[in-house]
Design a protein around this motif. Structure first.
Motif, PDB file in Angstrom:
ATOM      1  N   PHE A 130     -39.414 -54.065   5.429  1.00 55.18           N
ATOM      2  CA  PHE A 130     -39.581 -55.482   5.748  1.00 55.18           C
ATOM      3  C   PHE A 130     -38.461 -55.908   6.697  1.00 55.18           C
ATOM      4  N   GLY A 131     -38.633 -57.056   7.352  1.00 59.14           N
ATOM      5  CA  GLY A 131     -37.574 -57.632   8.172  1.00 59.14           C
ATOM      6  C   GLY A 131     -37.626 -59.145   8.118  1.00 59.14           C
ATOM      7  N   TRP A 132     -36.567 -59.764   8.604  1.00 58.96           N
ATOM      8  CA  TRP A 132     -36.494 -61.219   8.729  1.00 58.96           C
ATOM      9  C   TRP A 132     -37.081 -61.620  10.078  1.00 58.96           C
ATOM     10  N   VAL A 133     -38.105 -62.470  10.063  1.00 56.60           N
ATOM     11  CA  VAL A 133     -38.657 -63.026  11.297  1.00 56.60           C
ATOM     12  C   VAL A 133     -37.893 -64.306  11.601  1.00 56.60           C
ATOM     13  N   THR A 134     -37.024 -64.235  12.606  1.00 50.16           N
ATOM     14  CA  THR A 134     -36.179 -65.373  12.950  1.00 50.16           C
ATOM     15  C   THR A 134     -36.968 -66.403  13.762  1.00 50.16           C
ATOM     16  N   GLU A 135     -36.379 -67.572  13.939  1.00 48.40           N
ATOM     17  CA  GLU A 135     -37.030 -68.627  14.712  1.00 48.40           C
ATOM     18  C   GLU A 135     -36.794 -68.431  16.210  1.00 48.40           C
ATOM     19  N   GLY A 136     -37.646 -69.060  17.023  1.00 44.02           N
ATOM     20  CA  GLY A 136     -37.520 -68.999  18.476  1.00 44.02           C
ATOM     21  C   GLY A 136     -37.562 -70.384  19.080  1.00 44.02           C
ATOM     22  N   ARG A 137     -36.928 -71.321  18.402  1.00 45.92           N
ATOM     23  CA  ARG A 137     -36.895 -72.707  18.857  1.00 45.92           C
ATOM     24  C   ARG A 137     -35.545 -73.305  18.509  1.00 45.92           C
ATOM     25  N   THR A 138     -35.246 -74.482  19.009  1.00 46.58           N
ATOM     26  CA  THR A 138     -33.937 -75.072  18.810  1.00 46.58           C
ATOM     27  C   THR A 138     -33.712 -75.438  17.346  1.00 46.58           C
ATOM     28  N   GLU A 139     -32.434 -75.477  16.992  1.00 48.61           N
ATOM     29  CA  GLU A 139     -32.071 -75.831  15.615  1.00 48.61           C
ATOM     30  C   GLU A 139     -32.553 -77.233  15.262  1.00 48.61           C
ATOM     31  N   GLN A 140     -32.486 -78.147  16.238  1.00 48.31           N
ATOM     32  CA  GLN A 140     -32.935 -79.515  15.976  1.00 48.31           C
ATOM     33  C   GLN A 140     -34.416 -79.554  15.627  1.00 48.31           C
ATOM     34  N   TRP A 141     -35.218 -78.797  16.354  1.00 45.41           N
ATOM     35  CA  TRP A 141     -36.665 -78.755  16.089  1.00 45.41           C
ATOM     36  C   TRP A 141     -36.925 -78.162  14.703  1.00 45.41           C
ATOM     37  N   THR A 142     -36.196 -77.100  14.374  1.00 42.25           N
ATOM     38  CA  THR A 142     -36.358 -76.480  13.062  1.00 42.25           C
ATOM     39  C   THR A 142     -36.023 -77.457  11.941  1.00 42.25           C
ATOM     40  N   GLU A 143     -34.934 -78.204  12.118  1.00 42.06           N
ATOM     41  CA  GLU A 143     -34.550 -79.182  11.102  1.00 42.06           C
ATOM     42  C   GLU A 143     -35.617 -80.265  10.958  1.00 42.06           C
ATOM     43  N   GLN A 144     -36.193 -80.690  12.072  1.00 41.14           N
ATOM     44  CA  GLN A 144     -37.246 -81.702  12.013  1.00 41.14           C
ATOM     45  C   GLN A 144     -38.480 -81.164  11.293  1.00 41.14           C
ATOM     46  N   ALA A 145     -38.803 -79.887  11.533  1.00 42.85           N
ATOM     47  CA  ALA A 145     -39.962 -79.285  10.868  1.00 42.85           C
ATOM     48  C   ALA A 145     -39.732 -79.137   9.370  1.00 42.85           C
ATOM     49  N   GLY A 146     -38.470 -78.911   8.962  1.00 40.04           N
ATOM     50  CA  GLY A 146     -38.148 -78.785   7.548  1.00 40.04           C
ATOM     51  C   GLY A 146     -38.286 -77.381   6.998  1.00 40.04           C
ATOM     52  N   TRP A 147     -38.566 -76.388   7.860  1.00 41.61           N
ATOM     53  CA  TRP A 147     -38.678 -75.002   7.392  1.00 41.61           C
ATOM     54  C   TRP A 147     -38.192 -74.071   8.491  1.00 41.61           C
ATOM     55  N   SER A 148     -37.755 -72.885   8.075  1.00 37.83           N
ATOM     56  CA  SER A 148     -37.248 -71.905   9.035  1.00 37.83           C
ATOM     57  C   SER A 148     -37.357 -70.511   8.444  1.00 37.83           C
ATOM     58  N   GLY A 149     -37.840 -69.566   9.256  1.00 34.53           N
ATOM     59  CA  GLY A 149     -37.812 -68.159   8.884  1.00 34.53           C
ATOM     60  C   GLY A 149     -38.973 -67.727   8.015  1.00 34.53           C
ATOM     61  N   ALA A 150     -39.221 -66.417   8.058  1.00 33.40           N
ATOM     62  CA  ALA A 150     -40.258 -65.783   7.245  1.00 33.40           C
ATOM     63  C   ALA A 150     -39.908 -64.313   7.122  1.00 33.40           C
ATOM     64  N   ILE A 151     -40.599 -63.633   6.243  1.00 32.18           N
ATOM     65  CA  ILE A 151     -40.427 -62.187   6.076  1.00 32.18           C
ATOM     66  C   ILE A 151     -41.594 -61.494   6.771  1.00 32.18           C
ATOM     67  N   SER A 152     -41.280 -60.428   7.500  1.00 29.92           N
ATOM     68  CA  SER A 152     -42.303 -59.716   8.261  1.00 29.92           C
ATOM     69  C   SER A 152     -43.368 -59.118   7.360  1.00 29.92           C
TER      70      SER A 152
ATOM     71  N   ALA B 191     -46.096 -70.084  26.947  1.00 36.25           N
ATOM     72  CA  ALA B 191     -46.618 -70.172  25.577  1.00 36.25           C
ATOM     73  C   ALA B 191     -46.476 -71.563  24.975  1.00 36.25           C
ATOM     74  N   SER B 192     -45.570 -72.369  25.513  1.00 38.98           N
ATOM     75  CA  SER B 192     -45.386 -73.722  25.004  1.00 38.98           C
ATOM     76  C   SER B 192     -44.896 -74.628  26.119  1.00 38.98           C
ATOM     77  N   THR B 193     -45.414 -75.832  26.159  1.00 36.65           N
ATOM     78  CA  THR B 193     -44.912 -76.817  27.115  1.00 36.65           C
ATOM     79  C   THR B 193     -43.715 -77.568  26.560  1.00 36.65           C
ATOM     80  N   ASP B 194     -43.364 -77.285  25.316  1.00 34.73           N
ATOM     81  CA  ASP B 194     -42.173 -77.893  24.720  1.00 34.73           C
ATOM     82  C   ASP B 194     -40.959 -77.075  25.131  1.00 34.73           C
ATOM     83  N   HIS B 195     -40.018 -77.708  25.826  1.00 35.96           N
ATOM     84  CA  HIS B 195     -38.857 -76.984  26.368  1.00 35.96           C
ATOM     85  C   HIS B 195     -37.943 -76.449  25.273  1.00 35.96           C
ATOM     86  N   ARG B 196     -38.148 -76.836  24.034  1.00 35.14           N
ATOM     87  CA  ARG B 196     -37.292 -76.361  22.939  1.00 35.14           C
ATOM     88  C   ARG B 196     -37.698 -74.980  22.438  1.00 35.14           C
TER      89      ARG B 196
END
Length: 475
Positions: free
Chosen positions: A282-304, A384-389
């Motif tokens: 298994f591995g850690w699937v890290t995020e690919g967006r800004t920390e601010q966006w992650t905090e707004q979403a309220g979740w971060s990370g997953a297991i492969s 893949a995204s029009t969001d610059h974050r």
């Protein structure tokens, strides 16, 4: 230690609001319904049931000391989330966080070896905690390995990995030294409690090898036996730059590191050496967006996804474990022109040159460029995204195809924002995409490509209400 109850509640409220509609949220990867997930820890088979532990925080706030989240599965596909199995003890040997490690079975007791962080200490000490209820809860930890002495010039020391041998127990611990030498320190024990330093399993002065920065230190060491060969899997790391790549180093001959995954978002691998399903990674699937966006979403990370490994041409190859086929819903259809949801699998069964395009909207698309003649594969996230974050950086593999293998040329598994891609030569790319447009999406692909819909209700939100809502009250 930060008091979680004293933190602002806005991220919780945001997470509760977006979870239902957030098309970026993975559905069949192990994750939290909200909060922070990183390193997988100590996957173990207990009586035919897989127990997977992982670093977790109930909110996306890195000031909260990390604990060991806990999920179980009877098939490595459908997971149930439980209360955290190890929670840091205020004022104790893990007061700053229960960091990474692994688990083993000993006479019916589950032993967790892990790094205990104390904020004023230069090292994360090796701790042992035991479970007598089948791995659900663990008792108070005790330190079982002495921290390195000052004259050893060790600057990082953490993440024990323990396994049984014919004459006792071995332990690997990741380390960095003042002279830029990364190492796996080796310890031996007869009973798994009293340990003696036995030198290094492998070490390497920081360099560039096979295009890899080998790192100032190695985190999360794992020892996996594959096809009769012992392989060390480590996460390269440095004080200045932090995490690097997950690399595999066969422990025979001269050390020669190779990437385990060529994407930007796979780190901190963790293995079951043996299980009802064979060796599993298994591995850690890290995020690919800004920390601010992650905090707004309220979740971060997953297991492969769970992966099967083998040795090919002197390096470690991986693919999704065959159990993952159970995620497929119904029969396949031609991928070109297909409309898909956020959970899908696309397979190119033969090595055909062309592009697989996941088209999210006219302005947003992910391109997977397959060039058989050049023997290259590129994942292009520029649009893949029009969001610059969102991170737009590409990933590429040279030599990804093996025409003689009984595997698809390219296999793409999509789960919300998570994309795990595998090739016939055992190469992989784990990446993230954050299109602003919600599904349905469409696929452009060579005529030979096939697509399956995948289950989207089998993630870790499925959990016993009485067991989990106390820790995660927003469910």
């Amino acid at each position: 230690m930060t008091d979680p109850q004293a933190l602002p509640t806005a991220p919780q409220e945001a997470a509760s609001a977006v979870t239902v509609a957030d098309h970026h949220l993975p559905q069949f990867h192990v994750r939290l319904p909200r909060g922070y997930v990183n390193d997988p820890n100590g996957p173990i088979d207990i009586g035919g049931q897989a127990h997977l532990y992982f670093q977790s925080r109930p909110r996306v706030d890195l000031e909260i000391p990390v604990e060991w989240g806990h999920a179980t599965s009877d098939d490595l596909v459908h997971w149930t989330l439980h209360r955290p199995a190890i929670v840091p003890v205020p004022g104790g040997t893990d007061s700053g966080g229960a960091w990474s490690g692994n688990t083993v079975l000993h006479n019916g007791t589950v032993r967790a070896y892990y790094s205990g962080k104390v904020d004023h200490s230069p090292f994360q000490s090796v701790l042992l905690a035991e479970s007598t209820d089948g791995g659900n809860t663990f008792g108070a930890p005790v330190q079982v390995v002495a921290d390195p002495s000052a004259d050893e010039a060790i600057t990082m020391f953490r993440d024990p990995f323990v396994w049984q041998t014919n004459d006792g127990w071995s332990m690997a611990v990741g380390a960095a030294s003042r002279n830029q030498t990364a190492s796996i320190r080796h310890y031996r024990s007869v009973d798994g409690i009293s340990w003696t330093h036995a030198g290094d399993l492998v070490s390497m002065t920081r360099d560039t090898a096979n295009g890899i920065d080998t790192g100032e230190g190695w985190e999360c060491p794992q020892i996996l036996t594959v096809d009769g060969t012992d392989v060390a899997i480590v996460a390269s790391w440095s004080h200045a730059d932090g995490p690097g790549d997950v690399v595999a180093i066969p422990l025979t001959g001269s050390p020669s590191p190779f990437k385990v995954d060529d994407g930007q978002h796979f780190y901190a691998a963790s293995v079951m050496r043996t299980s009802s399903w064979g060796p599993v990674l298994f591995g850690w699937v890290t995020e690919g967006r800004t920390e601010q966006w992650t905090e707004q979403a309220g979740w971060s990370g997953a297991i492969s996804l769970p992966r099967r490994a083998w040795i090919t041409n002197g390096r470690l190859g991986t693919e999704p474990h065959p159990v993952i086929d159970a995620l497929r819903v119904g029969s396949s259809e031609a991928a070109h022109g297909a409309r898909i949801g956020a959970q899908a699998e696309i397979v190119l069964p033969v090595a055909v040159t062309g592009c697989i395009r996941l088209r999210f909207s006219e302005a947003e698309y992910l391109d997977i460029n397959v060039d058989v003649d050049a023997d290259t594969l590129t994942v292009d996230r520029a649009h893949a995204s029009t969001d610059h974050r969102a991170d737009p950086s590409p990933a590429a593999i040279r030599g990804p195809f093996d025409r003689t293998a009984d595997r698809p040329a390219v296999r793409v598994v999509l789960d919300g924002s998570v994309v795990e891609l595998f090739t016939s030569a055992g190469r992989s790319i784990t990446t993230r995409v954050y299109p602003t447009q919600a599904p349905p999406w469409t696929v452009d692909a060579p005529s030979q490509a096939l697509v399956w819909e995948l289950e989207h209700t089998v993630g870790t939100i499925s959990a016993p209400a009485a067991d989990i809502t106390a820790e995660y009250p927003s469910i």
